[in-house]
Design a protein around this motif. Structure first.
Motif, PDB file in Angstrom:
ATOM      1  N   ALA A  27      41.801  48.957  45.785  1.00  0.00           N
ATOM      2  CA  ALA A  27      41.097  48.901  47.081  1.00  0.00           C
ATOM      3  C   ALA A  27      41.880  49.647  48.170  1.00  0.00           C
ATOM      4  O   ALA A  27      41.432  49.727  49.312  1.00  0.00           O
ATOM      5  CB  ALA A  27      40.876  47.454  47.486  1.00  0.00           C
ATOM      6  N   GLY A  28      43.077  50.119  47.826  1.00  0.00           N
ATOM      7  CA  GLY A  28      43.870  50.902  48.775  1.00  0.00           C
ATOM      8  C   GLY A  28      44.585  50.067  49.826  1.00  0.00           C
ATOM      9  O   GLY A  28      44.945  50.576  50.896  1.00  0.00           O
ATOM     10  N   VAL A  29      44.818  48.760  49.547  1.00  0.00           N
ATOM     11  CA  VAL A  29      45.488  47.924  50.551  1.00  0.00           C
ATOM     12  C   VAL A  29      46.843  47.371  50.081  1.00  0.00           C
ATOM     13  O   VAL A  29      47.564  46.756  50.869  1.00  0.00           O
ATOM     14  CB  VAL A  29      44.583  46.744  51.020  1.00  0.00           C
ATOM     15  CG1 VAL A  29      43.320  47.249  51.687  1.00  0.00           C
ATOM     16  CG2 VAL A  29      44.245  45.813  49.866  1.00  0.00           C
ATOM     17  N   ALA A  30      47.204  47.611  48.829  1.00  0.00           N
ATOM     18  CA  ALA A  30      48.440  46.996  48.319  1.00  0.00           C
ATOM     19  C   ALA A  30      49.670  47.474  49.087  1.00  0.00           C
ATOM     20  O   ALA A  30      50.599  46.704  49.327  1.00  0.00           O
ATOM     21  CB  ALA A  30      48.602  47.286  46.832  1.00  0.00           C
ATOM     22  N   PRO A  70      35.422  39.011  39.833  1.00  0.00           N
ATOM     23  CA  PRO A  70      35.919  40.388  39.949  1.00  0.00           C
ATOM     24  C   PRO A  70      36.253  40.686  41.398  1.00  0.00           C
ATOM     25  O   PRO A  70      35.541  40.256  42.314  1.00  0.00           O
ATOM     26  CB  PRO A  70      34.730  41.229  39.463  1.00  0.00           C
ATOM     27  CG  PRO A  70      33.778  40.290  38.813  1.00  0.00           C
ATOM     28  CD  PRO A  70      34.067  38.910  39.290  1.00  0.00           C
ATOM     29  N   MET A  71      37.345  41.385  41.608  1.00  0.00           N
ATOM     30  CA  MET A  71      37.789  41.760  42.954  1.00  0.00           C
ATOM     31  C   MET A  71      37.933  40.526  43.860  1.00  0.00           C
ATOM     32  O   MET A  71      37.766  40.621  45.068  1.00  0.00           O
ATOM     33  CB  MET A  71      36.744  42.720  43.533  1.00  0.00           C
ATOM     34  CG  MET A  71      37.248  43.690  44.544  1.00  0.00           C
ATOM     35  SD  MET A  71      38.451  44.811  43.846  1.00  0.00           S
ATOM     36  CE  MET A  71      38.755  45.787  45.272  1.00  0.00           C
ATOM     37  N   GLY A  72      38.246  39.385  43.234  1.00  0.00           N
ATOM     38  CA  GLY A  72      38.430  38.155  44.016  1.00  0.00           C
ATOM     39  C   GLY A  72      37.168  37.682  44.701  1.00  0.00           C
ATOM     40  O   GLY A  72      37.222  36.786  45.556  1.00  0.00           O
ATOM     41  N   TRP A  95      40.703  34.750  48.096  1.00  0.00           N
ATOM     42  CA  TRP A  95      40.672  35.493  46.832  1.00  0.00           C
ATOM     43  C   TRP A  95      40.428  34.508  45.697  1.00  0.00           C
ATOM     44  O   TRP A  95      41.251  33.631  45.439  1.00  0.00           O
ATOM     45  CB  TRP A  95      42.011  36.213  46.617  1.00  0.00           C
ATOM     46  CG  TRP A  95      42.032  37.005  45.341  1.00  0.00           C
ATOM     47  CD1 TRP A  95      42.270  36.529  44.090  1.00  0.00           C
ATOM     48  CD2 TRP A  95      41.772  38.402  45.192  1.00  0.00           C
ATOM     49  NE1 TRP A  95      42.176  37.542  43.171  1.00  0.00           N
ATOM     50  CE2 TRP A  95      41.872  38.706  43.827  1.00  0.00           C
ATOM     51  CE3 TRP A  95      41.470  39.432  46.097  1.00  0.00           C
ATOM     52  CZ2 TRP A  95      41.691  39.993  43.325  1.00  0.00           C
ATOM     53  CZ3 TRP A  95      41.284  40.714  45.600  1.00  0.00           C
ATOM     54  CH2 TRP A  95      41.399  40.981  44.227  1.00  0.00           C
ATOM     55  N   ASP A  96      39.276  34.668  45.032  1.00  0.00           N
ATOM     56  CA  ASP A  96      38.937  33.788  43.911  1.00  0.00           C
ATOM     57  C   ASP A  96      39.354  34.489  42.612  1.00  0.00           C
ATOM     58  O   ASP A  96      38.738  35.484  42.213  1.00  0.00           O
ATOM     59  CB  ASP A  96      37.422  33.527  43.923  1.00  0.00           C
ATOM     60  CG  ASP A  96      37.012  32.578  42.807  1.00  0.00           C
ATOM     61  OD1 ASP A  96      37.820  32.346  41.880  1.00  0.00           O
ATOM     62  OD2 ASP A  96      35.873  32.078  42.857  1.00  0.00           O
ATOM     63  N   PRO A  97      40.389  33.977  41.926  1.00  0.00           N
ATOM     64  CA  PRO A  97      40.887  34.693  40.738  1.00  0.00           C
ATOM     65  C   PRO A  97      39.879  34.725  39.595  1.00  0.00           C
ATOM     66  O   PRO A  97      40.068  35.459  38.630  1.00  0.00           O
ATOM     67  CB  PRO A  97      42.135  33.891  40.349  1.00  0.00           C
ATOM     68  CG  PRO A  97      41.955  32.546  40.954  1.00  0.00           C
ATOM     69  CD  PRO A  97      41.132  32.735  42.195  1.00  0.00           C
ATOM     70  N   GLN A 138      46.872  36.470  36.344  1.00  0.00           N
ATOM     71  CA  GLN A 138      45.825  36.552  37.397  1.00  0.00           C
ATOM     72  C   GLN A 138      46.380  37.233  38.650  1.00  0.00           C
ATOM     73  O   GLN A 138      45.693  38.010  39.310  1.00  0.00           O
ATOM     74  CB  GLN A 138      45.359  35.150  37.800  1.00  0.00           C
ATOM     75  CG  GLN A 138      44.617  34.394  36.713  1.00  0.00           C
ATOM     76  CD  GLN A 138      44.307  32.980  37.156  1.00  0.00           C
ATOM     77  OE1 GLN A 138      45.127  32.314  37.798  1.00  0.00           O
ATOM     78  NE2 GLN A 138      43.116  32.509  36.815  1.00  0.00           N
ATOM     79  N   VAL A 139      47.636  36.919  38.961  1.00  0.00           N
ATOM     80  CA  VAL A 139      48.231  37.485  40.176  1.00  0.00           C
ATOM     81  C   VAL A 139      48.483  38.987  39.986  1.00  0.00           C
ATOM     82  O   VAL A 139      48.214  39.789  40.887  1.00  0.00           O
ATOM     83  CB  VAL A 139      49.536  36.720  40.544  1.00  0.00           C
ATOM     84  CG1 VAL A 139      50.238  37.369  41.723  1.00  0.00           C
ATOM     85  CG2 VAL A 139      49.220  35.265  40.860  1.00  0.00           C
ATOM     86  N   GLU A 140      48.941  39.365  38.790  1.00  0.00           N
ATOM     87  CA  GLU A 140      49.151  40.798  38.507  1.00  0.00           C
ATOM     88  C   GLU A 140      47.814  41.551  38.598  1.00  0.00           C
ATOM     89  O   GLU A 140      47.744  42.648  39.135  1.00  0.00           O
ATOM     90  CB  GLU A 140      49.736  41.002  37.091  1.00  0.00           C
ATOM     91  CG  GLU A 140      51.109  40.369  36.859  1.00  0.00           C
ATOM     92  CD  GLU A 140      52.265  41.196  37.388  1.00  0.00           C
ATOM     93  OE1 GLU A 140      52.031  42.185  38.111  1.00  0.00           O
ATOM     94  OE2 GLU A 140      53.418  40.824  37.075  1.00  0.00           O
ATOM     95  N   GLU A 141      46.778  40.925  38.070  1.00  0.00           N
ATOM     96  CA  GLU A 141      45.451  41.539  38.095  1.00  0.00           C
ATOM     97  C   GLU A 141      44.972  41.694  39.543  1.00  0.00           C
ATOM     98  O   GLU A 141      44.418  42.725  39.927  1.00  0.00           O
ATOM     99  CB  GLU A 141      44.487  40.627  37.334  1.00  0.00           C
ATOM    100  CG  GLU A 141      43.286  41.330  36.752  1.00  0.00           C
ATOM    101  CD  GLU A 141      42.495  40.343  35.905  1.00  0.00           C
ATOM    102  OE1 GLU A 141      41.337  40.105  36.243  1.00  0.00           O
ATOM    103  OE2 GLU A 141      43.069  39.791  34.930  1.00  0.00           O
ATOM    104  N   CYS A 142      45.207  40.688  40.332  1.00  0.00           N
ATOM    105  CA  CYS A 142      44.834  40.733  41.753  1.00  0.00           C
ATOM    106  C   CYS A 142      45.541  41.918  42.427  1.00  0.00           C
ATOM    107  O   CYS A 142      44.926  42.701  43.159  1.00  0.00           O
ATOM    108  CB  CYS A 142      45.230  39.412  42.423  1.00  0.00           C
ATOM    109  SG  CYS A 142      45.319  39.462  44.208  1.00  0.00           S
TER     110      CYS A 142
END
Ligand code: 13P
Ligand code: SF4
Length: 382
Positions: free
Chosen positions: A133-136, A217-219, A212-214, A122-126
């Motif tokens: 989203a261009g924020v990582a 979609p998209m939290g 962020w809700d795992p 879930q964390v990898e997917e997030c």
């Protein structure tokens, strides 16, 4: 469900395979003493503050998760470290100790429901979605100690750190600094510790936080919400501390005039906002120990610790904050029969329930843990 299944990639426990001594055995205390004596300095027993009295009695050191991680790392001579706490703590001890040492968790079903709320996939997917989203590239991950080794390793790989309830302010300040202007922190897995630290300790605004809700979609967030946020809080919480309520704080104040309310930062933000003090288990103990005789304290944390404080400081009045909260069921899995079984097995030359973290995971988790231990001025002072 906790204690069921065999999904070892999460904090969920597995069945206890041992031939346990009967809990009714009147000789258990003597057996634990004898086994410890026979093992001498080859064994080192760590006990988290939430453990039962019957277990704490045999701990060489007691502490919060931060202090215990440091204590485990400081005992290179002990062949076995018996960890009376929960799985993520034993994993951290395994990562911080030498390869020649073995960490034992007396009951493998001693997991943590909060740690279970963030699985590595879930964390990898997030993270992939944050990239999308261009924020990582402006986000620094910070994980609470209460998470699996795999998630600590994720944090290490992505330039982040681990924190505990006693150093969350320092860790978050470090991470925000590292993220730079307009940067963000992805805080795992306890939304309450993340929110409380950011708002209460750092003076940030509640509106800067999104959850962020795992499971969505998209939290469950829009790209704009993600871009505008400073704190991306994972939707996880502690099933024990999440139950303390605003009504309980108000009721304690009404019932005991002058009472001071102290809670753990895993409590919900609206509860924390109303209290007099907030802190890790270690800080709660030190605050009550240092308080003038005759003061009254309503304490919002695990019941084993509160009961011990009430017994240890009879000159204070120490009460449990909320009648509708019970013990942490997973911490309580470690009882005297399991401890005796683990120690006697070592005496017989058998290592039961060893905790061994995969070497690659351990390497990266260690990067994140070392980063935590290197934070400026970090000691287990709170
Ligand atoms: P501490 O970091 O205060 O030891 O707390 C650990 C924990 O599990 C609290 O629920
Ligand atoms: Fe996990 Fe909460 Fe128990 Fe601590 S008290 S071990 S966070 S479930």
């Amino acid at each position: 469900m906790l204690g069921h299944g065999r999904d070892l990639a999460t904090e969920r426990g597995v069945e206890c395979p041992g031939d346990l001594p009967a809990p009714s055995d009147p000789g258990l205390v003597a057996r634990a003493r004898a086994a410890k004596e026979a093992l001498g300095d080859r064994v080192f027993v760590l006990g988290h503050h939430y453990q039962r009295d019957e277990v704490i009695e045999f701990a060489d050191v007691t502490g919060d998760s931060f202090k215990l991680a440091k204590e485990a790392a400081a005992r290179p001579d002990a062949e076995w470290v018996v960890f009376c706490g929960v799985h993520f703590m034993a994993e951290s001890a395994d990562i911080l100790t030498a390869d020649t040492q073995t960490v034992v968790l007396p009951d493998l079903a001693a997991g943590c429901s909060m740690a279970d709320m963030a699985a590595i996939d879930q964390v990898e997917e997030c993270w992939d979605e944050l990239v999308e989203a261009g924020v990582a590239d402006v986000t620094v991950p910070v994980t609470y100690m209460n998470s699996s080794a795999a998630i600590k390793a994720f944090t290490g790989r992505h330039g982040g750190t681990v924190c505990t309830s006693s150093n969350a302010r320092t860790a978050l300040t470090w991470a925000l600094d590292r993220a730079g202007r307009g940067g963000k922190v992805l805080f795992l897995p306890d939304q309450h510790l993340g929110r409380n630290t950011y708002v209460r300790d750092i003076g940030g605004a509640l509106e800067d936080c999104v959850v962020w809700d795992p499971h969505r979609p998209m939290g469950g967030l829009t790209p704009e919400q993600l871009r505008d946020a400073t704190m991306i809080l994972w939707r996880g919480h502690c099933s024990v501390h999440g139950r303390f309520t605003v009504e309980a704080v108000e009721a304690a104040r009404q019932a005991i005039p002058g009472v001071r309310v102290i809670v753990h930062p895993e409590c919900r933000h609206e509860v924390v906002e109303l209290t007099d003090e907030v802190g890790s288990t270690e800080k709660i103990i030190k605050t009550i120990a240092a308080a003038p005789p005759g003061t009254a304290w309503a304490v919002g944390t695990e019941l084993n610790l509160v009961q011990r404080l009430a017994a240890q400081f009879p000159e204070q009045r120490v009460v449990f904050l909320e009648k509708n909260v019970c013990y942490c069921s997973t911490m309580n899995r470690i009882d005297l029969p399991h401890l005796v079984w683990a120690l006697e097995s070592l005496v017989d030359g058998r290592v039961v329930n060893p905790i061994r973290v995969d070497p690659d995971v351990a390497h990266w988790a260690r990067v994140a843990l070392d980063q935590m231990l290197a934070l400026p001025g970090e000691t287990s002072k709170d």
